[in-house]
Design a protein around this motif. Structure first.
Motif, PDB file in Angstrom:
ATOM      1  N   SER A  25     -76.724  30.395 -45.707  1.00  0.00           N
ATOM      2  CA  SER A  25     -77.758  29.402 -45.953  1.00  0.00           C
ATOM      3  C   SER A  25     -77.525  28.789 -47.326  1.00  0.00           C
ATOM      4  O   SER A  25     -76.533  29.086 -47.985  1.00  0.00           O
ATOM      5  N   PRO A  38     -77.140  17.692 -38.031  1.00  0.00           N
ATOM      6  CA  PRO A  38     -77.691  18.582 -39.058  1.00  0.00           C
ATOM      7  C   PRO A  38     -79.144  18.264 -39.416  1.00  0.00           C
ATOM      8  O   PRO A  38     -79.581  17.120 -39.311  1.00  0.00           O
ATOM      9  N   SER A  39     -79.862  19.293 -39.823  1.00  0.00           N
ATOM     10  CA  SER A  39     -81.210  19.101 -40.361  1.00  0.00           C
ATOM     11  C   SER A  39     -81.049  18.978 -41.881  1.00  0.00           C
ATOM     12  O   SER A  39     -80.384  19.822 -42.484  1.00  0.00           O
ATOM     13  N   SER A  73     -72.631  25.366 -41.417  1.00  0.00           N
ATOM     14  CA  SER A  73     -72.805  24.093 -40.710  1.00  0.00           C
ATOM     15  C   SER A  73     -71.478  23.352 -40.590  1.00  0.00           C
ATOM     16  O   SER A  73     -71.255  22.614 -39.618  1.00  0.00           O
ATOM     17  N   LEU A 128     -74.713  20.704 -46.958  1.00  0.00           N
ATOM     18  CA  LEU A 128     -73.908  21.326 -45.905  1.00  0.00           C
ATOM     19  C   LEU A 128     -73.324  22.619 -46.467  1.00  0.00           C
ATOM     20  O   LEU A 128     -72.855  22.646 -47.599  1.00  0.00           O
ATOM     21  N   ARG A 182     -72.528  23.338 -31.028  1.00  0.00           N
ATOM     22  CA  ARG A 182     -73.434  23.775 -32.098  1.00  0.00           C
ATOM     23  C   ARG A 182     -73.412  25.290 -32.189  1.00  0.00           C
ATOM     24  O   ARG A 182     -72.646  25.954 -31.478  1.00  0.00           O
ATOM     25  N   ILE A 188     -75.118  15.410 -47.336  1.00  0.00           N
ATOM     26  CA  ILE A 188     -74.422  15.820 -46.100  1.00  0.00           C
ATOM     27  C   ILE A 188     -73.396  14.754 -45.699  1.00  0.00           C
ATOM     28  O   ILE A 188     -72.240  15.059 -45.402  1.00  0.00           O
ATOM     29  N   PHE A 225     -72.821  15.576 -34.116  1.00  0.00           N
ATOM     30  CA  PHE A 225     -73.199  16.622 -35.060  1.00  0.00           C
ATOM     31  C   PHE A 225     -74.606  16.246 -35.503  1.00  0.00           C
ATOM     32  O   PHE A 225     -74.873  15.082 -35.795  1.00  0.00           O
ATOM     33  N   THR A 230     -69.666  24.160 -37.340  1.00  0.00           N
ATOM     34  CA  THR A 230     -70.134  23.375 -36.195  1.00  0.00           C
ATOM     35  C   THR A 230     -69.602  21.951 -36.244  1.00  0.00           C
ATOM     36  O   THR A 230     -69.180  21.392 -35.230  1.00  0.00           O
TER      37      THR A 230
END
Ligand code: GLU
Length: 308
Positions: A242, A16-17, A26, A22, A202, A64, A14, A29
């Motif tokens: 978002s 994540p950016s 996200s 989170l 993803r 996260i 995984f 995913t």
């Protein structure tokens, strides 16, 4: 799915950016990739994609990590931070340079836009201006990789066979940006290869990037992972979920269990009714045992009911 991976041990991840906490999109995913990796008896890695410094929110990585923990999504080994891996990306560029696959490009975004023959899937197709060398007096800005005219093909675990002609869809693409940052496309390929990732799960927003990544693996001589793209979560108003739809930071256990059930609903997995009163551990164990790509909606996006 499992049979296809029988020949090599599965390593999922995984990535994540850290641009915020989170959110449910996200989490979809994270849960999908966790279940598929664990179902195959594989490892599940965590990578923080913090290369794009201006977009990184300080502390978001820690949030996260603790959120994943709260959902019972425990990763294997050390967390990898892209910001600490510049030397590896530089080495990969050097390999590509030695193979004659990259070139300096002097074009500004505006110039590419103005001279692009037509719009590709993600904006203008690079017209090849600097492919055979920089014009007199031009200063190198970005570094691009040459792409072939042939189709790049791969099979997606949800969407089936996919093919893309990079030359007509994107053109020679950027591996190091004019501001010196390594491009996502390069970093993701080098990281997946270095970590021995065999399974990339993803969101469908990256389905269009996959052919570029398959091609880069072939340029670097590294193994192409299996790709699985899951639908994006859209709010009832049709927007991509978002930060502003609220994060999931450190949920209470009862909330986490209910949210996990919603994630499985979203992914078409039809969790049994009695599971809804289960614990996080029970629901995840059910997901690991039962997750099936066949049940995932073959759609770019799916609406999700947001609480509140
Ligand atoms: N960092 C990307 C994101 O948060 C995911 C990249 C990937 O999974 O390849 O959307």
């Amino acid at each position: 799915m499992t049979d296809k991976f029988a020949s090599r041990a599965v390593v999922g991840r995984f990535a994540p950016s850290p641009t915020g906490p989170l959110h449910i999109g996200s989490l979809v995913t994270a849960v999908g990739s966790y279940c598929l990796a664990r179902q195959a008896g594989g490892r599940w890695l965590l990578r923080i994609e913090d290369l794009d410094r201006p977009r990184v929110v300080p502390g978001a990585d820690a949030v996260i990590l603790s959120t994943l923990d709260g959902f019972g999504l425990h990763w294997d080994g050390e967390v990898l931070y892209q910001s600490r891996r510049s030397a590896r990306y530089e080495e990969a560029l050097e390999t590509l340079r030695r193979r004659g696959l990259v070139f300096d490009c002097a074009c500004s975004r505006k110039e590419v836009l103005a001279s692009a023959p037509h719009a590709g899937e993600e904006g203008p197709v690079y017209p090849g201006t600097c492919r055979h060398g920089l014009a007199e007096g031009r200063r190198p800005r970005a570094l691009r990789v040459r792409v072939p005219e042939e189709m790049v093909c791969f099979s997606d675990g949800v969407f089936g066979p996919v093919q893309q002609c990079l030359a007509s869809a994107v053109g020679d693409f950027v591996l190091r940006r004019a501001d010196g940052l390594f491009a996502y496309q390069l970093a993701v390929v080098v990281d997946d290869a270095d970590s021995g990732v065999t399974q990339v799960v993803r969101g469908t927003d990256l389905l269009g990037s996959t052919a570029r990544q398959v091609y880069l693996h072939s340029c670097l001589g590294t193994s192409v992972p299996q790709y699985v793209h899951l639908p994006l979560a859209l709010s009832a108003a049709g927007e991509k979920i978002s930060k502003r739809h609220g994060g999931l930071a450190c949920p209470a256990p009862s909330q986490a269990a209910a949210t996990l059930c919603r994630v499985f609903d979203f992914l078409g997995q039809q969790p049994a009714a009695e599971l809804r009163d289960g614990t996080v551990e029970e629901i995840l164990a059910w997901g690991v045992a039962n997750f099936s790509c066949e049940r995932v909606p073959r759609q770019a996006s799916v609406f999700v009911d947001l609480p509140g």
